[in-house]
Design a protein around this motif. Sequence first.
Motif, PDB file in Angstrom:
ATOM      1  N   ILE A  96      39.517  45.570  42.666  1.00  0.00           N
ATOM      2  CA  ILE A  96      38.249  45.260  41.998  1.00  0.00           C
ATOM      3  C   ILE A  96      38.497  44.691  40.610  1.00  0.00           C
ATOM      4  N   VAL A  99      39.922  41.091  40.950  1.00  0.00           N
ATOM      5  CA  VAL A  99      38.887  40.142  41.355  1.00  0.00           C
ATOM      6  C   VAL A  99      37.910  39.884  40.216  1.00  0.00           C
ATOM      7  N   ALA A 100      37.551  40.930  39.465  1.00  0.00           N
ATOM      8  CA  ALA A 100      36.649  40.744  38.329  1.00  0.00           C
ATOM      9  C   ALA A 100      37.272  39.845  37.266  1.00  0.00           C
ATOM     10  N   THR A 213      30.167  48.945  44.794  1.00  0.00           N
ATOM     11  CA  THR A 213      31.313  48.087  44.491  1.00  0.00           C
ATOM     12  C   THR A 213      30.862  46.766  43.873  1.00  0.00           C
ATOM     13  N   THR A 214      29.765  46.205  44.395  1.00  0.00           N
ATOM     14  CA  THR A 214      29.258  44.938  43.855  1.00  0.00           C
ATOM     15  C   THR A 214      28.788  45.098  42.416  1.00  0.00           C
ATOM     16  N   THR A 216      29.770  47.394  40.269  1.00  0.00           N
ATOM     17  CA  THR A 216      30.961  47.606  39.438  1.00  0.00           C
ATOM     18  C   THR A 216      31.680  46.296  39.168  1.00  0.00           C
ATOM     19  N   LEU A 217      31.792  45.462  40.204  1.00  0.00           N
ATOM     20  CA  LEU A 217      32.454  44.167  40.045  1.00  0.00           C
ATOM     21  C   LEU A 217      31.721  43.283  39.045  1.00  0.00           C
ATOM     22  N   MET A 221      33.188  42.061  35.470  1.00  0.00           N
ATOM     23  CA  MET A 221      33.251  40.622  35.224  1.00  0.00           C
ATOM     24  C   MET A 221      32.562  40.260  33.913  1.00  0.00           C
TER      25      MET A 221
END
Length: 400
Positions: A96, A99-100, A213-214, A216-217, A221
Motif C-alpha cells: 500500500i 503504491v501510494a 484499503t482504498t 488508506t491508499l 497518496m
Amino acid sequence: MTTEAEPAGAGLTTPAPPRAETGEAADRTAETADPGPPAPAGAGEAAVPIAVPVSGMPGKPLVRGPFLFGLTGGLGVLTAIAIAQMVVSSLSVIIIVVVAMFLAVGLNPAVEALQRRGLARRWAITSVFAVVIVAFVLFGLAVVPPVSQQLADFVAALPGYLRDLSNHPTLRELDADYQILPQLATFVTGTLGPSLATGVVGAGLVVLDGLFTTITLLVLMLYFLGSLHTIKAYLLKLVPASRRERTGAIAEQILSGIGGYVAGSILISAVAGVLTWIFLSIVGVEYALALALVVALTDLIPLVGATIGAVVVTGVALLGSVPAGITCAIFFVIYQQIENYVIYPRVMKRSVDVTPAVTVIAALVGGALLGIVGALLAIPVAAAIALIIREIVIPRQAQC
C-alpha cells in the motif's frame, strides 16, 4: 731545585669497580632502581608483545573459541529470520505504501503543471486530489447500480425459475422415480443456505476491507504528494556532497519518467474507455458506461489487461445478443492493434525508454512477485534501472 714532572693522572684515585651484590641485597637493589625509559623495539633483543589482561583474568588475553563464534552466528541467523517474518507479515502494508508513493510521483507532474499556471501548490494538490476522488465516485456509481440491479432481478426471478423447473415433464418423471426435489430442498435448506449466508458475510467483509484499503491508499497518496519535495531533499542529504548534484539530476529524471508513465497509462486507458463506451452505445449493449469503465480499468494492467477487458465485455454482449458479441470481438481485435502499434508508442516514447523485450520481461517478473501491483510497477522500475545503467555504469566502464 729542579723537580721532575709527575706523570699524567698521578695523584688521582681511580675508583674500584663495584662489587656484585648477592642475595637479598641484589633483590632490593633491583626493586628500588629506576628502570628508565623502555628500550626501543629492535634494539638489542626483539620486542616481545605484551598481553593486555582482561578484568578478572590477569595476564590472559580473550580467546574467541568455537562456542563464542557459534553463538554469534546463531544470533545473526535468528535476527535475519525475525526480520524476514516481519517483512512477510507487513507485506500488504508495504505494498500500500509503495503504491501510494508511486501514484503520488505519477500525479506530481499534473500538480506542477497547475503550479506553472500560477496556482499555489496546496491548491494544485487539492484540485488533483478532487479529480481523483470524483473518478472513484463516478466509477462506483457506474458499476455498483447495474450489479445491484442484476442481483435483484435474479433474486426476483428465482421462484419462477424453480416453478418452471418443477413443472418440466422430464424432471417430474425423474422426481417420481428418484425423489430429486425433496433431496434438492434438503440440500438447499441444510447445506446451501448456510454456505450462502457465510459467503455473503465473507463478501461483505471483503468489500469493507477493500473500502478501508482504498481510503488508506488515498490518504497516504495525499500525504506523499504534499511532502514529495521534502522527502527528496531529505534523501539527497544522505548522499555525499560531492555526488549530490549528479544524484539529484538522475533522481529528477527517474521521477519525471515515472510521472510520464503514469500519465501516459491513464491517458491510454481513458482513450480505450471512451471509445468502448461510444461503440457499445452505438451497438446497443446494456450498461455501456459500466463496461467501458471496466475496460479502462483493466487497460492499466500491462500485457494482459486490455485482453481481459475485451473478453469480459464480449462475454456480456454475447449474453444479450450473439451478433452484438461478435461485433464487440471484431472491434476489440482492431482497436488493440491500433493501441499497441500507434497509440502506446506515441504516448510512451518520451517517458519510458525501455525496449519491448525488457518491458515484457519486467512485467512478467513483477507479476510473478507481486501480482497486478508488481506488473504495474515493473515497467517504470525497469526504466529507472536502465537510466542508472546508461548514466552511471556505462560511463564508468568507458573510462576503464
